[in-house]
Scaffold this active site. Structure first.
Site, PDB file in Angstrom:
ATOM      1  N   CYS A 235       0.866  -1.197   0.000  1.00  0.00           N
ATOM      2  CA  CYS A 235       0.000   0.000   0.000  1.00  0.00           C
ATOM      3  C   CYS A 235       0.896   1.237   0.000  1.00  0.00           C
ATOM      4  CB  CYS A 235      -0.939   0.004   1.186  1.00  0.00           C
ATOM      5  SG  CYS A 235      -1.806  -1.559   1.463  1.00  0.00           S
ATOM      6  N   ALA A 236       1.756   1.326  -1.014  1.00  0.00           N
ATOM      7  CA  ALA A 236       2.937   2.198  -0.960  1.00  0.00           C
ATOM      8  C   ALA A 236       2.690   3.676  -1.232  1.00  0.00           C
ATOM      9  CB  ALA A 236       3.982   1.684  -1.952  1.00  0.00           C
ATOM     10  N   GLY A 240       6.162   8.238   0.580  1.00  0.00           N
ATOM     11  CA  GLY A 240       7.115   8.721   1.579  1.00  0.00           C
ATOM     12  C   GLY A 240       7.935   7.601   2.186  1.00  0.00           C
ATOM     13  N   ASP A 298       1.769  -0.465   5.770  1.00  0.00           N
ATOM     14  CA  ASP A 298       1.070   0.742   6.218  1.00  0.00           C
ATOM     15  C   ASP A 298      -0.367   0.563   5.734  1.00  0.00           C
ATOM     16  OD1 ASP A 298       0.274   3.206   7.038  1.00  0.00           O
ATOM     17  OD2 ASP A 298       1.564   4.345   5.685  1.00  0.00           O
ATOM     18  N   CYS A 351      -2.347   5.074  10.553  1.00  0.00           N
ATOM     19  CA  CYS A 351      -2.487   6.446  11.055  1.00  0.00           C
ATOM     20  C   CYS A 351      -3.875   6.588  11.671  1.00  0.00           C
ATOM     21  CB  CYS A 351      -2.264   7.464   9.947  1.00  0.00           C
ATOM     22  SG  CYS A 351      -3.321   7.283   8.489  1.00  0.00           S
TER      23      CYS A 351
END
Length: 408
Positions: A235-236, A240, A298, A351
């Site tokens: 899930c690049a 960043g 991520d 996040c």
């Protein structure tokens, strides 16, 4: 952000667009940053997004003001309420003179309760009404986060919401910042005040750095130097963490489901002169050619930890969304774990401020925690006793969860 008064005709497109954006988020649950601009001129689009963004940031307080000046509360989805929110945000936050704010508000209730809108706005202006310096969090969010983290956390979160956060940059090379300067905040990062045009800053065109919040930069650091080993960045996009890993000497295979987002990743890699093997694929169906020495997952999440930059998340994410995403994260983590080479490590990150998307995912997995040491983290961030890292929000720092894991 002061606004020069404009004529009614020239001011209406931006206000109408802002009203459409607010409706799309609050009634249809759409993501604010993904909403189209409807062919607006750049200046109008910027104003529309500024108005709508501040409405999301201060919604409970705006509604409290409106309700204080009406005999009966307006329905939550009433056009008059939305128009009043827009007019009040312009005057009380963006610096628009009251006469200009109401002049562009009234045409948006054509055929509706114009007298009501004019009367409520006038009453609040005559009272000298102001918004609180620290915004009020939505009640559902207060209840959820208070139960998870204690009510002391809510004050920090509200203060973080008060203004958009500063600009954090990650350096490609720790010894070269391209002249951008700023405050050194650890993990190879610099911090600048908000409000900069990123593309105009020194070192941007030469690829010396990229924009990345302090919290978001930590997960990739937990894998250490690559020394030519292979890492899967799942899930690049927007890239960043991919760029961090490439700069740290990893052979990066970056997996991204969406072609448009992958194109943005390619552009970022080209600008920073870093390399990665970009593969278009869904983590739930994609299969690597060989086991990886390390994996960074991520995972897609509610993004409630980045509410200071994306305040719409406070109003469109609820328990059902969180539960659905937690199910996806559980499946992704189990699948990715099978791709680790013997002795390999996996960093899982979200996040999110929801324990269902962090602590509970890791605890329920079959993986073993590889504890993070305090020396691996920037100042002000400490590992939890369990060995994972839970970052609660404060002004200038996003909420995040991360854990470094290995197979038993």
């Amino acid at each position: 952000m002061a606004e020069t008064p404009a004529g009614t005709a020239t001011g209406l497109p931006a206000r109408r667009a802002a009203m459409g954006m607010i409706d799309a988020v609050l009634r249809r649950g759409q993501r604010f940053d993904a909403l189209p601009a409807h062919g607006l001129a750049p200046s109008d689009e910027g104003l529309a997004r500024a108005i709508a963004g501040e409405v999301f940031r201060r919604l409970p307080d705006l509604d409290a003001l409106i309700d204080s000046a009406t005999a009966q509360p307006l329905p939550g989805d009433a056009k008059a309420r939305t128009v009043l929110r827009i007019a009040l945000v312009q005057t009380l936050v963006l610096g628009t003179p009251p006469h200009a704010a109401i002049a562009t508000a009234l045409p948006m209730v054509e055929g509706g309760p114009k007298r009501l809108v004019h009367g409520v706005f006038g009453t609040l202006m005559r009272r000298g009404s102001l918004l609180p310096e620290v915004p009020t969090l939505p009640e559902a969010v207060r209840q959820r986060w208070g139960a998870a983290w204690g009510y002391a956390m809510l004050g920090d979160a509200a203060r973080a919401l008060a203004v958009p956060p500063p600009l954090d940059l990650t350096l490609r090379d720790l010894n070269e910042d391209g002249g951008v300067g700023g405050e050194d905040i650890g993990t190879g990062q610099r911090r600048l005040p908000r409000g900069h045009n990123v593309a105009d800053l020194p070192g941007y065109a030469e690829g010396h750095w990229w924009v990345q919040n302090l919290s978001a930069a930590i997960p990739a650091c937990l894998l250490g130097p690559g020394n030519g080993r292979t890492v899967l960045d799942l899930c690049a996009a927007p890239g960043g963490k991919t760029m961090q890993l490439a700069a740290a000497g990893w052979n990066v295979i970056a997996v991204e489901q969406h072609a448009k987002r992958a194109e943005r990743l390619r552009e970022n890699l080209a600008r920073t002169k870093l390399a990665a093997d970009i593969q278009i694929g869904d983590v739930m169906t994609w299969v690597p050619a060989a086991p990886a020495d390390a994996i960074l997952l991520d995972a897609p999440c509610s993004a409630t930890g980045i509410f200071a930059r994306h305040p719409d998340v406070l109003h469109r994410i609820g328990p059902k969304d969180i539960a659905a995403l937690a199910g996806l994260q559980t499946r992704m983590l189990a699948r990715a774990a099978d791709w680790l080479a013997p002795g390999g490590r996996l960093v899982y990150a979200t996040c999110s401020l929801e324990p269902e998307e962090g602590e509970k995912i890791v605890t329920a997995s079959n993986l073993v925690i590889d504890p993070v040491g305090a020396h691996e983290l920037p100042p002000g961030v400490v590992p939890a006793p369990e060995g994972w890292v839970r970052i609660l929000p404060v002004p200038g720092r996003d909420g995040f969860f991360m854990a470094r894991l290995r197979r038993p």
